[in-house]
Design a protein around this motif. Structure first.
Motif, PDB file in Angstrom:
ATOM      1  N   LYS A 145       0.832  -1.206   0.000  1.00 40.28           N
ATOM      2  CA  LYS A 145       0.000   0.000   0.000  1.00 40.28           C
ATOM      3  C   LYS A 145       0.867   1.257   0.000  1.00 40.28           C
ATOM      4  N   LYS A 146       1.918   1.243   0.813  1.00 37.88           N
ATOM      5  CA  LYS A 146       2.804   2.405   0.897  1.00 37.88           C
ATOM      6  C   LYS A 146       3.464   2.699  -0.441  1.00 37.88           C
ATOM      7  N   ILE A 147       4.018   1.671  -1.067  1.00 39.00           N
ATOM      8  CA  ILE A 147       4.725   1.906  -2.329  1.00 39.00           C
ATOM      9  C   ILE A 147       3.756   2.356  -3.411  1.00 39.00           C
ATOM     10  N   LYS A 148       2.547   1.806  -3.413  1.00 37.10           N
ATOM     11  CA  LYS A 148       1.548   2.226  -4.395  1.00 37.10           C
ATOM     12  C   LYS A 148       1.199   3.698  -4.206  1.00 37.10           C
ATOM     13  N   GLU A 149       1.033   4.123  -2.947  1.00 39.94           N
ATOM     14  CA  GLU A 149       0.728   5.528  -2.667  1.00 39.94           C
ATOM     15  C   GLU A 149       1.870   6.443  -3.087  1.00 39.94           C
ATOM     16  N   ILE A 150       3.090   6.033  -2.795  1.00 44.33           N
ATOM     17  CA  ILE A 150       4.259   6.848  -3.144  1.00 44.33           C
ATOM     18  C   ILE A 150       4.361   7.005  -4.657  1.00 44.33           C
ATOM     19  N   ILE A 151       4.236   5.907  -5.381  1.00 40.98           N
ATOM     20  CA  ILE A 151       4.350   5.966  -6.845  1.00 40.98           C
ATOM     21  C   ILE A 151       3.183   6.738  -7.451  1.00 40.98           C
ATOM     22  N   ASN A 152       1.985   6.548  -6.938  1.00 41.66           N
ATOM     23  CA  ASN A 152       0.833   7.305  -7.448  1.00 41.66           C
ATOM     24  C   ASN A 152       1.009   8.804  -7.217  1.00 41.66           C
ATOM     25  N   PHE A 153       1.577   9.170  -6.086  1.00 47.87           N
ATOM     26  CA  PHE A 153       1.758  10.589  -5.764  1.00 47.87           C
ATOM     27  C   PHE A 153       2.803  11.239  -6.670  1.00 47.87           C
ATOM     28  N   GLY A 164       4.528   9.658  -9.356  1.00 47.84           N
ATOM     29  CA  GLY A 164       4.616   9.143 -10.720  1.00 47.84           C
ATOM     30  C   GLY A 164       5.861   8.283 -10.854  1.00 47.84           C
ATOM     31  N   SER A 165       5.768   7.245 -11.646  1.00 48.00           N
ATOM     32  CA  SER A 165       6.873   6.286 -11.739  1.00 48.00           C
ATOM     33  C   SER A 165       8.131   6.888 -12.360  1.00 48.00           C
ATOM     34  N   LYS A 166       7.984   7.846 -13.251  1.00 53.86           N
ATOM     35  CA  LYS A 166       9.164   8.442 -13.910  1.00 53.86           C
ATOM     36  C   LYS A 166       9.986   9.308 -12.963  1.00 53.86           C
ATOM     37  N   PHE A 167       9.381   9.776 -11.896  1.00 53.01           N
ATOM     38  CA  PHE A 167      10.069  10.629 -10.931  1.00 53.01           C
ATOM     39  C   PHE A 167      11.307   9.951 -10.345  1.00 53.01           C
ATOM     40  N   PHE A 168      11.266   8.648 -10.159  1.00 49.76           N
ATOM     41  CA  PHE A 168      12.331   7.933  -9.457  1.00 49.76           C
ATOM     42  C   PHE A 168      13.522   7.581 -10.338  1.00 49.76           C
ATOM     43  N   TYR A 169      13.388   7.738 -11.637  1.00 50.09           N
ATOM     44  CA  TYR A 169      14.450   7.377 -12.565  1.00 50.09           C
ATOM     45  C   TYR A 169      15.719   8.188 -12.270  1.00 50.09           C
ATOM     46  N   LEU A 170      16.811   7.492 -12.024  1.00 45.82           N
ATOM     47  CA  LEU A 170      18.142   8.049 -11.730  1.00 45.82           C
ATOM     48  C   LEU A 170      18.240   8.817 -10.413  1.00 45.82           C
ATOM     49  N   LYS A 171      17.234   8.727  -9.569  1.00 45.95           N
ATOM     50  CA  LYS A 171      17.316   9.353  -8.247  1.00 45.95           C
ATOM     51  C   LYS A 171      18.172   8.484  -7.334  1.00 45.95           C
TER      52      LYS A 171
END
Length: 97
Positions: free
Chosen positions: A12-20, A22-29
């Protein structure tokens, strides 16, 4: 090792984080996951392209994380004391879930 409630909470946590964000946000972070456990959340973010450092006090958790996600850096550290492993390191995101 972890019961169903913990695993469900993680999902649930990871789904909320990614929904908030967006999946592209994490690229190369660069992400530091404090108290990562077996790195379930880190593993998902790593698959989205993030560079992960998973930190946990229990070696058995880190051993599982390393087997499941060999590309994730793991650090054994007691988070109730100093964080010497963070000296001269910068992260875009620090998770403390």
């Amino acid at each position: 090792m972890f019961d169903g409630k913990y695993l469900d909470w993680n999902q649930k946590k990871i789904k909320e984080i990614i929904n908030f964000y967006g999946s592209k946000f994490f690229y190369l972070k660069k992400i530091c996951d404090l108290g990562a456990g077996t790195a379930e959340i880190s593993g998902v973010l790593h698959r989205l392209g993030a560079d992960i450092t998973a930190v946990d006090a229990r070696q058995e958790h880190l051993t599982i994380a390393s087997k499941k996600f060999p590309s994730i850096k793991v650090v054994k550290a007691d988070l109730d004391s100093a964080y010497p492993f963070l000296l001269n390191k910068k992260f875009d995101i620090t998770l403390d879930l």
